[in-house]
Structure formats: structure tokens, C-alpha cells
Scaffold this motif. Structure first.
Motif, PDB file in Angstrom:
ATOM      1  N   LEU A   1       8.270  -3.439   0.150  1.00  0.00           N
ATOM      2  CA  LEU A   1       6.989  -3.365   0.843  1.00  0.00           C
ATOM      3  C   LEU A   1       6.442  -1.945   0.807  1.00  0.00           C
ATOM      4  CD1 LEU A   1       7.471  -5.478   4.098  1.00  0.00           C
ATOM      5  CD2 LEU A   1       5.753  -5.874   2.321  1.00  0.00           C
ATOM      6  N   ALA A   2       5.157  -1.834   0.544  1.00  0.00           N
ATOM      7  CA  ALA A   2       4.489  -0.548   0.677  1.00  0.00           C
ATOM      8  C   ALA A   2       4.154  -0.331   2.142  1.00  0.00           C
ATOM      9  CB  ALA A   2       3.218  -0.543  -0.170  1.00  0.00           C
ATOM     10  N   THR A   3       3.745   0.880   2.480  1.00  0.00           N
ATOM     11  CA  THR A   3       3.288   1.146   3.845  1.00  0.00           C
ATOM     12  C   THR A   3       1.788   1.400   3.821  1.00  0.00           C
ATOM     13  OG1 THR A   3       3.635   3.544   3.747  1.00  0.00           O
ATOM     14  CG2 THR A   3       5.507   2.173   4.445  1.00  0.00           C
ATOM     15  N   THR A   4       1.112   0.911   4.840  1.00  0.00           N
ATOM     16  CA  THR A   4      -0.329   1.096   4.937  1.00  0.00           C
ATOM     17  C   THR A   4      -0.680   2.575   4.958  1.00  0.00           C
ATOM     18  OG1 THR A   4      -0.461  -0.954   6.196  1.00  0.00           O
ATOM     19  CG2 THR A   4      -2.383   0.486   6.257  1.00  0.00           C
ATOM     20  N   GLY A   5       0.091   3.356   5.701  1.00  0.00           N
ATOM     21  CA  GLY A   5      -0.182   4.784   5.791  1.00  0.00           C
ATOM     22  C   GLY A   5      -0.161   5.469   4.445  1.00  0.00           C
ATOM     23  N   ALA A   6       0.838   5.132   3.613  1.00  0.00           N
ATOM     24  CA  ALA A   6       0.935   5.753   2.293  1.00  0.00           C
ATOM     25  C   ALA A   6      -0.235   5.331   1.409  1.00  0.00           C
ATOM     26  CB  ALA A   6       2.259   5.380   1.644  1.00  0.00           C
ATOM     27  N   LEU A   7      -0.610   4.055   1.463  1.00  0.00           N
ATOM     28  CA  LEU A   7      -1.730   3.579   0.639  1.00  0.00           C
ATOM     29  C   LEU A   7      -3.030   4.255   1.043  1.00  0.00           C
ATOM     30  CD1 LEU A   7      -1.054  -0.271   0.337  1.00  0.00           C
ATOM     31  CD2 LEU A   7      -0.346   1.565  -1.204  1.00  0.00           C
ATOM     32  N   LEU A   8      -3.262   4.375   2.353  1.00  0.00           N
ATOM     33  CA  LEU A   8      -4.519   4.972   2.799  1.00  0.00           C
ATOM     34  C   LEU A   8      -4.545   6.481   2.619  1.00  0.00           C
ATOM     35  CD1 LEU A   8      -5.015   2.116   3.890  1.00  0.00           C
ATOM     36  CD2 LEU A   8      -6.157   3.183   5.830  1.00  0.00           C
ATOM     37  N   THR A   9      -3.401   7.121   2.757  1.00  0.00           N
ATOM     38  CA  THR A   9      -3.350   8.567   2.527  1.00  0.00           C
ATOM     39  C   THR A   9      -3.712   8.886   1.087  1.00  0.00           C
ATOM     40  OG1 THR A   9      -1.680   8.911   4.249  1.00  0.00           O
ATOM     41  CG2 THR A   9      -1.862  10.591   2.540  1.00  0.00           C
ATOM     42  N   ARG A  10      -3.168   8.104   0.161  1.00  0.00           N
ATOM     43  CA  ARG A  10      -3.486   8.321  -1.251  1.00  0.00           C
ATOM     44  C   ARG A  10      -4.961   8.017  -1.518  1.00  0.00           C
ATOM     45  NH1 ARG A  10      -1.607   9.128  -6.148  1.00  0.00           N
ATOM     46  NH2 ARG A  10      -2.460   7.988  -7.934  1.00  0.00           N
ATOM     47  N   ALA A  11      -5.472   6.944  -0.911  1.00  0.00           N
ATOM     48  CA  ALA A  11      -6.877   6.603  -1.111  1.00  0.00           C
ATOM     49  C   ALA A  11      -7.788   7.701  -0.583  1.00  0.00           C
ATOM     50  CB  ALA A  11      -7.191   5.276  -0.424  1.00  0.00           C
ATOM     51  N   ALA A  12      -7.444   8.258   0.583  1.00  0.00           N
ATOM     52  CA  ALA A  12      -8.261   9.333   1.144  1.00  0.00           C
ATOM     53  C   ALA A  12      -8.253  10.556   0.236  1.00  0.00           C
ATOM     54  CB  ALA A  12      -7.748   9.700   2.536  1.00  0.00           C
ATOM     55  N   GLU A  13      -7.108  10.836  -0.353  1.00  0.00           N
ATOM     56  CA  GLU A  13      -6.996  12.000  -1.246  1.00  0.00           C
ATOM     57  C   GLU A  13      -7.839  11.834  -2.504  1.00  0.00           C
ATOM     58  OE1 GLU A  13      -2.405  13.260  -0.001  1.00  0.00           O
ATOM     59  OE2 GLU A  13      -2.797  12.158  -1.861  1.00  0.00           O
ATOM     60  N   THR A  14      -8.000  10.600  -2.951  1.00  0.00           N
ATOM     61  CA  THR A  14      -8.749  10.328  -4.178  1.00  0.00           C
ATOM     62  C   THR A  14     -10.166   9.819  -3.900  1.00  0.00           C
ATOM     63  OG1 THR A  14      -7.807   8.088  -4.281  1.00  0.00           O
ATOM     64  CG2 THR A  14      -6.651   9.823  -5.467  1.00  0.00           C
ATOM     65  N   ARG A  15     -10.573   9.835  -2.626  1.00  0.00           N
ATOM     66  CA  ARG A  15     -11.891   9.365  -2.211  1.00  0.00           C
ATOM     67  C   ARG A  15     -12.158   7.950  -2.715  1.00  0.00           C
ATOM     68  NH1 ARG A  15     -15.051  12.636   0.368  1.00  0.00           N
ATOM     69  NH2 ARG A  15     -16.921  11.432  -0.190  1.00  0.00           N
ATOM     70  N   SER A  16     -11.156   7.107  -2.568  1.00  0.00           N
ATOM     71  CA  SER A  16     -11.285   5.701  -2.915  1.00  0.00           C
ATOM     72  C   SER A  16     -10.987   4.878  -1.667  1.00  0.00           C
ATOM     73  CB  SER A  16     -10.326   5.343  -4.056  1.00  0.00           C
ATOM     74  OG  SER A  16      -8.973   5.574  -3.684  1.00  0.00           O
ATOM     75  N   ALA A  17     -10.798   3.574  -1.833  1.00  0.00           N
ATOM     76  CA  ALA A  17     -10.552   2.711  -0.677  1.00  0.00           C
ATOM     77  C   ALA A  17      -9.514   1.660  -1.019  1.00  0.00           C
ATOM     78  CB  ALA A  17     -11.842   2.039  -0.221  1.00  0.00           C
ATOM     79  N   VAL A  18      -8.838   1.194   0.012  1.00  0.00           N
ATOM     80  CA  VAL A  18      -7.879   0.097  -0.106  1.00  0.00           C
ATOM     81  C   VAL A  18      -8.499  -1.137   0.531  1.00  0.00           C
ATOM     82  CG1 VAL A  18      -5.592  -0.747   0.526  1.00  0.00           C
ATOM     83  CG2 VAL A  18      -5.917   1.677  -0.033  1.00  0.00           C
ATOM     84  N   ALA A  19      -8.449  -2.256  -0.168  1.00  0.00           N
ATOM     85  CA  ALA A  19      -8.943  -3.511   0.392  1.00  0.00           C
ATOM     86  C   ALA A  19      -7.845  -4.154   1.233  1.00  0.00           C
ATOM     87  CB  ALA A  19      -9.374  -4.458  -0.726  1.00  0.00           C
TER      88      ALA A  19
END
Length: 296
Positions: free
Chosen positions: A3-21
Motif C-alpha cells: 500500500l502507498a500512503t496518501t501523504g507520500a502521494l500528495l507530497t510528491r504531487a505538491a512538489e511537482t505541482r500536479s494532483a492526485v485523484a
């Protein structure tokens, strides 16, 4: 994969100015459809179980959560599990042992001081369990003696200065903001307040979350990501796709009684919706990883 963690997915998305669905799930067909759609698009995804979905399942969290975990561990893309719109402290405290890496604690209907106190307590507990926590702030309630305005009520808006203070005082890891979207919309006609989103993104240093995204046309979704939204919540769009496909199937096959037939077309329609939303957000990857030989 684990399982991935939501925090890790969103932290990476914030760093790349993208979004997680992030997609709300109700049945096993929802789970499978979201993962299939994310695999088609080749991108990570968040499975969300709301308190309402738990109530629908007789108040039992574990059956759906365990099914989601089992499916996520076989997925070819990273999948995280999120407990959404939790108001019950008893339900909140089940999250850590049920496979969830994050929770959205919803005290937004309370007057500001009560919302802050309840959210602070929830954040302290969540962090003690290694969970990442999201909260929500709409218009501050109690103005002129009136009741709190729901964060998704027409006209509700999140004030940037209040949001900055709320995040600092509550200790939450992400904030859902009211900028014009509404839950449970069945038409894609909502319009966001993009100037407000710009001011919120400048005022806050935590990921911003958009609830009620099913009611937004494609251009509004992409503009939301460009403007600083990091997590896009989608629920009603899946139910529209599933229900429409099942209605069409049963109209064409009035004698059908095998639920696998119509649930199958419903699941396929939801998977197509998931892949479409991800592509609109501009976060689709090159494709899923191949499954290991043991995943037969």
C-alpha cells in the motif's frame, strides 16, 4: 505492491505541482474499477471510504477496507487508502488498524472554535498513530449569531487568513477548501473561484484538497490543478457512470437476472470514468507496470 500512503502521494504531487485523484468507493465493483482505471492511466490513486459508505455497509468498516487493501496490494500502480468525511471519533479510531494511511476529519459544521478544538484533538491522535490528516474549512460559522455554513453550501468560501490560522492551530496535514464546488452534483456546471484559490495557495503551505469535483467541467478541473489543488475528490461521477450503464443494459436485456452481467458493465463504465478524470488532470503516466507472474 505494498500500500502507498496518501501523504507520500500528495507530497510528491505538491512538489511537482500536479494532483492526485481520489475516488470514493462503496462496493467491490467501485474498488476494482478505480484500480483498473488508474492502471489504464498509469498513475497512483487514492481509494476513499466515507463515513456514509460505512453506514451503508451496516456500520462495519473492515469488510470494505480489507477488500480494498487486498485489491490495492495486487495493483500495478501505487494505491493508498483514505477514510473520508469522518465525524465519529469511534470510526476515526478504527483507521489505523484497518489499512488506512490517512483520514479526513470533518468538523466543518461546527462553529469555528469547536471545529478547531475537535480537529486539533483528531490531529493529535492521528499523528500518534502515524496517520496523515485532512480537514475542511468553509465559511466560519456563527457570524451574526447564525449557524455554521456548510463548506459546500452555495456561496460558501474559505477565507485565506482564517485558513492559515486554522492549519497552524490544528496541525492538519492538508486542507479541503470551499471555492465553489458542491457535493453530489449530477451536472458538470460548477465554476470555481480561481482568484480565491490563488490566494489560498499563496497563504497555505499544506496541500489543498477539492471536494465535490464531479460537478466540474474539464476546464475547471485542469485550472484547479494549475491553481494549486493537490488532491481531487470524485464520487458522484462514478455512480452516474455505473447507474447509467446498468440502466442501459437492463433496458436492452429485460430478462437478465445474473447480477454479474450488469454489475460488470457498471464496473467497466466506472473504470472508463476514472481513466478519463485522471487524463483530464494531466497526471496520466506512461502506463502500468506489468504484473508479476504469480499474480495470475
Amino acid at each position: 505492491m505494498p500500500l502507498a500512503t496518501t501523504g507520500a502521494l500528495l507530497t510528491r504531487a505538491a512538489e511537482t505541482r500536479s494532483a492526485v485523484a481520489a475516488f470514493n468507493i462503496i462496493t467491490l465493483e467501485h474498488v476494482e474499477a478505480v484500480i483498473t482505471g488508474a492502471e489504464t492511466a498509469g498513475t497512483p490513486v487514492v481509494l476513499q471510504v466515507s463515513e456514509n459508505a460505512v453506514a451503508f455497509r451496516g456500520g462495519r468498516l473492515l469488510p470494505l477496507a480489507r477488500a480494498a487493501v487486498a485489491a490495492a496490494e495486487r495493483a500495478r500502480v501505487p494505491v493508498a487508502l483514505h477514510l473520508d468525511h469522518v465525524q465519529s471519533d469511534a470510526l476515526l479510531r478504527q483507521a489505523a488498524t484497518a489499512g488506512f494511511s490517512s483520514v479526513m476529519y470533518d468538523a466543518a459544521g461546527l462553529p469555528y472554535a469547536e471545529n478547531l478544538a475537535a480537529t486539533r484533538a483528531a490531529a493529535d491522535w492521528a499523528h500518534s498513530q502515524g496517520l496523515w490528516i485532512e480537514a475542511e474549512l468553509g465559511e466560519i460559522g456563527g457570524k451574526r449569531g447564525g449557524p455554521p455554513l456548510d463548506a459546500h453550501a452555495p456561496g460558501a468560501r474559505t477565507d485565506p487568513a482564517a485558513a492559515r490560522a486554522f492549519v497552524a492551530d490544528s496541525g492538519v496535514d492538508a486542507l479541503a477548501v470551499a471555492i465553489g464546488s458542491t457535493h453530489a452534483m449530477t451536472t458538470r456546471t460548477a465554476a470555481l473561484d480561481h482568484d480565491l484559490l490563488k490566494r489560498l495557495a499563496a497563504a497555505l503551505d499544506v496541500p489543498l484538497v477539492l471536494h465535490g469535483s464531479s460537478g466540474l467541467p474539464d476546464g475547471e478541473l485542469t485550472a484547479a490543478v494549475t491553481g494549486g489543488i493537490t488532491k481531487i475528490n470524485v464520487g458522484t461521477a462514478l455512480n452516474i457512470a455505473m447507474t447509467g450503464a446498468i440502466r442501459d443494459f437492463l433496458a436492452a436485456h429485460p430478462d437478465a437476472v445474473d447480477s454479474r452481467a450488469y454489475l460488470g458493465v457498471g464496473r467497466e463504465a466506472m473504470a472508463e470514468t476514472v481513466a478519463r478524470v485522471i487524463r483530464v488532470l494531466g497526471t496520466a503516466g506512461p502506463g502500468p507496470r506489468p504484473r508479476a507472474a504469480v499474480d495470475s
